[in-house]
Design an enzyme around this catalytic site. Structure first.
Site, short mmCIF file in Angstrom:
data_model
loop_
_atom_site.label_atom_id
_atom_site.label_comp_id
_atom_site.label_asym_id
_atom_site.label_seq_id
_atom_site.Cartn_x
_atom_site.Cartn_y
_atom_site.Cartn_z
N TYR A 147 -30.84 -3.97 -13.83
CA TYR A 147 -29.72 -4.90 -13.57
C TYR A 147 -28.39 -4.40 -14.14
CZ TYR A 147 -27.12 -9.34 -13.84
OH TYR A 147 -26.17 -10.34 -13.75
N ALA A 191 -31.78 -19.01 -20.59
CA ALA A 191 -32.19 -19.75 -21.79
C ALA A 191 -31.70 -21.21 -21.85
CB ALA A 191 -31.78 -18.99 -23.04
N THR A 219 -29.50 -13.69 -30.91
CA THR A 219 -28.25 -14.45 -30.72
C THR A 219 -27.59 -14.15 -29.37
OG1 THR A 219 -27.06 -12.71 -31.88
CG2 THR A 219 -27.67 -14.65 -33.17
P1 NAD Z 1 -27.46 -17.07 -8.56
O1 NAD Z 1 -28.74 -16.34 -8.43
O2 NAD Z 1 -27.49 -18.53 -8.71
O3 NAD Z 1 -26.51 -16.70 -7.33
C1 NAD Z 1 -26.54 -15.47 -6.66
C2 NAD Z 1 -26.64 -15.76 -5.19
O4 NAD Z 1 -26.64 -14.51 -4.47
C3 NAD Z 1 -27.96 -16.47 -4.82
O5 NAD Z 1 -27.70 -17.70 -4.19
C4 NAD Z 1 -28.64 -15.50 -3.89
O6 NAD Z 1 -29.34 -16.13 -2.83
C5 NAD Z 1 -27.47 -14.69 -3.37
N1 NAD Z 1 -27.93 -13.40 -2.83
C6 NAD Z 1 -28.85 -12.57 -3.36
N2 NAD Z 1 -29.07 -11.54 -2.53
C7 NAD Z 1 -28.25 -11.73 -1.47
C8 NAD Z 1 -28.04 -11.01 -0.28
N3 NAD Z 1 -28.72 -9.88 -0.01
N4 NAD Z 1 -27.16 -11.47 0.62
C9 NAD Z 1 -26.48 -12.64 0.39
N5 NAD Z 1 -26.64 -13.37 -0.73
C10 NAD Z 1 -27.51 -12.91 -1.65
O7 NAD Z 1 -26.69 -16.39 -9.79
P2 NAD Z 1 -25.37 -16.84 -10.53
O8 NAD Z 1 -25.77 -17.24 -11.90
O9 NAD Z 1 -24.58 -17.77 -9.71
O10 NAD Z 1 -24.61 -15.45 -10.64
C11 NAD Z 1 -23.56 -15.08 -9.76
C12 NAD Z 1 -23.09 -13.67 -10.10
O11 NAD Z 1 -22.68 -13.61 -11.46
C13 NAD Z 1 -24.16 -12.61 -9.90
O12 NAD Z 1 -23.56 -11.42 -9.44
C14 NAD Z 1 -24.66 -12.37 -11.31
O13 NAD Z 1 -25.22 -11.09 -11.47
C15 NAD Z 1 -23.39 -12.56 -12.12
N6 NAD Z 1 -23.66 -12.95 -13.51
C16 NAD Z 1 -24.16 -14.18 -13.78
C17 NAD Z 1 -24.43 -14.53 -15.09
C18 NAD Z 1 -24.96 -15.88 -15.45
O14 NAD Z 1 -25.13 -16.16 -16.63
N7 NAD Z 1 -25.22 -16.77 -14.52
C19 NAD Z 1 -24.19 -13.61 -16.13
C20 NAD Z 1 -23.71 -12.36 -15.80
C21 NAD Z 1 -23.41 -12.03 -14.49
#
Ligand code: NAD
Length: 334
Positions: A147, A191, A219
Site C-alpha cells: 500500500y 481502529a 500510537t
Molecule cells: P474507501 O475504501 O472508503 O474509499 C475508496 C473507494 O475507492 C471505495 O469506494 C472503492 O470502491 C473505490 N475504488 C476502489 N477501486 C476502484 C476502482 N478500480 N475504480 C473505481 N473506484 C474504486 O477509503 P477512504 O477511507 O474513503 O479513502 C479514500 C482515499 O484516501 C484512498 O485513496 C485512501 O488510500 C486514502 N487514505 C485514506 C485514509 C483513511 O484513514 N481513511 C488514510 C490514508 C489515505
C-alpha cells in the site's frame, strides 16, 4: 459552475467530499467501482457513474468534459486489509496512472491525489513516542509494504506530470481519517470504527471482553472527517506544490482510544491483547509545521468529539441490524 470529478465517491472520504462539493454549488460527477447500493452516501443532484477506474478507457470516460479531479479511489482498508492484500493495494497504481493520463490529455486544470502516512519510512516509526513525521521523513524510502509503496510511486507520478506536462497536481498525505458513513465491519475498517463496533457489540450483546490488536501501546493520531474535507479543499486550491501532511497531531495510544470509546459508551470491557494480529508501525503522528505555515490551519477537532459522532452513527447502524450476525466477515468482492 466548476465541473469536478470525485473518483472513489462511493467510499468514506469520497462520499463526504462529493456532498460538500455539491453544497458549494459545483457540478459533480461521482465515480466508483461499487454498485450504487453499496455507496456510503448518495448526494442528490450529482451524476453517479459505476466504473472500474483501473481501466484506461473508463478513466477517459470519467473525466471527459470535466475540469478538476479529486482522486480518492483505491483498493484499501485498515491494517487487517493492507497487510494481507499487498498486491491488490499495489494494483491501485493503475487507477492513478490512467486517471492522470486522462487528466493530461483532456486538459484537466487541477488534479488532487489522496496519499497516505503509510509512505513514511518505517524506521522512523519504531517508538510509540513519535515526535511527528515531517514530510521529508518519506525519504530515504522505506514505505509500508504494498500500500505505502503504491502511494509513494503515485505521489511521484503527480510530481513528474507537473514538471513534464504542466498539469497542476496537489498531494495530501492523510493520517487515519475517521467519522460516520464509513466502514466499521467486514475486514476493511480502521481502529476507531473497529473499536466503536466492538464496544457497541459488547454493550448490545452483553459481552465481557474486547480483543485489541497488539499490546495497546502503539500510537496514532486520528483526524475527524470534517477536518479532512476542509484540508482537501484548502490544499486543492492552494499553491502547495509538494506532498503535505493532512492529519491531526493529537497522538494517542490504542489503549487510550479504547478508554475514550468506553467513556462515551459508559461501558467497560476486560481487555485481551492479540499480539499476533496485524498492528502496523509502533508509533505514528503528524508533524503539522508545514500545513500551518502554508494554510495557517491544522486539523484540530478533538478526538473525543469526533469519536462521539462516529460512535453514535455506528450504534445506530448496529441497532438497526441487531439480530443479524454482527461478526460476519465479508471482503468487498471487487
Ligand atoms: P474507501 O475504501 O472508503 O474509499 C475508496 C473507494 O475507492 C471505495 O469506494 C472503492 O470502491 C473505490 N475504488 C476502489 N477501486 C476502484 C476502482 N478500480 N475504480 C473505481 N473506484 C474504486 O477509503 P477512504 O477511507 O474513503 O479513502 C479514500 C482515499 O484516501 C484512498 O485513496 C485512501 O488510500 C486514502 N487514505 C485514506 C485514509 C483513511 O484513514 N481513511 C488514510 C490514508 C489515505
Amino acid at each position: 459552475m466548476k465541473k469536478v470529478v470525485v473518483a472513489g465517491a462511493g467510499g468514506f472520504i469520497g462520499g463526504h467530499l462529493t456532498k460538500k462539493l455539491k453544497e458549494m454549488g459545483y457540478q459533480v460527477r461521482a465515480v466508483d467501482i461499487k454498485p450504487l447500493t453499496r455507496w456510503y452516501q448518495i448526494t442528490e443532484g450529482v451524476e453517479n457513474l459505476v466504473l472500474d477506474l483501473k481501466s484506461k478507457e473508463n478513466c477517459y470516460q470519467a473525466l471527459n468534459g470535466f475540469e478538476e479531479v479529486f482522486n480518492l479511489a483505491a483498493d484499501m482498508g485498515g491494517m487487517g486489509f493492507i497487510e494481507t492484500h499487498k498486491a491488490d493495494c499495489m494494483l491501485s497504481v493503475l487507477i492513478n496512472t490512467h486517471l492522470i493520463m486522462a487528466a493530461r490529455d483532456l486538459g484537466v486544470q487541477r488534479f488532487f491525489y489522496a496519499s497516505s502516512a503509510c509512505v513514511y519510512n518505517g524506521s522512523k516509526q519504531t517508538d510509540p513516542d513519535n515526535p511527528g513525521l515531517k514530510e521529508a521523513d518519506a525519504y530515504p524510502a522505506l514505505a509500508e509494504d504494498g500500500y505505502g509503496w503504491e502511494k509513494l510511486f503515485s505521489e511521484r507520478m503527480c510530481r513528474h506530470f507537473t514538471e513534464d506536462f504542466g498539469l497542476i497536481t496537489r498531494v495530501a498525505r492523510f493520517h487515519n481519517v475517521y467519522g460516520p458513513f464509513g466502514t466499521y465491519d467486514g475486514g476493511r475498517e480502521k481502529a476507531p470504527a473497529a473499536i466503536c463496533r466492538k464496544v457497541i457489540d459488547g454493550k448490545l450483546f452483553d459481552k465481557k471482553e474486547i480483543v485489541i490488536w497488539g499490546d495497546g501501546h502503539q500510537t496514532r493520531s486520528f483526524m475527524y472527517i470534517d477536518d479532512c474535507i476542509k484540508g482537501v479543499l484548502d490544499i486543492m486550491y492552494s499553491n502547495i506544490q509538494e506532498p503535505i501532511n493532512l492529519g491531526s497531531s493529537e497522538m494517542v495510544s490504542i489503549n487510550q482510544l479504547v478508554d475514550y470509546v468506553e467513556e462515551i459508551a459508559n461501558f467497560k470491557l476486560s481487555r485481551k491483547y492479540d499480539l499476533d494480529a496485524p498492528k502496523g508501525v509502533r508509533g505514528r503522528n503528524s508533524d503539522n509545521t508545514l500545513i500551518k505555515q502554508y494554510l495557517n490551519w491544522e486539523p484540530s477537532i478533538p478526538l473525543k468529539d469526533g469519536l462521539k459522532k462516529t460512535y453514535d452513527w455506528i450504534k445506530e447502524q448496529m441497532v438497526e441490524n441487531k439480530g443479524k450476525d454482527s461478526k460476519k466477515v465479508v471482503f468487498n468482492e471487487f
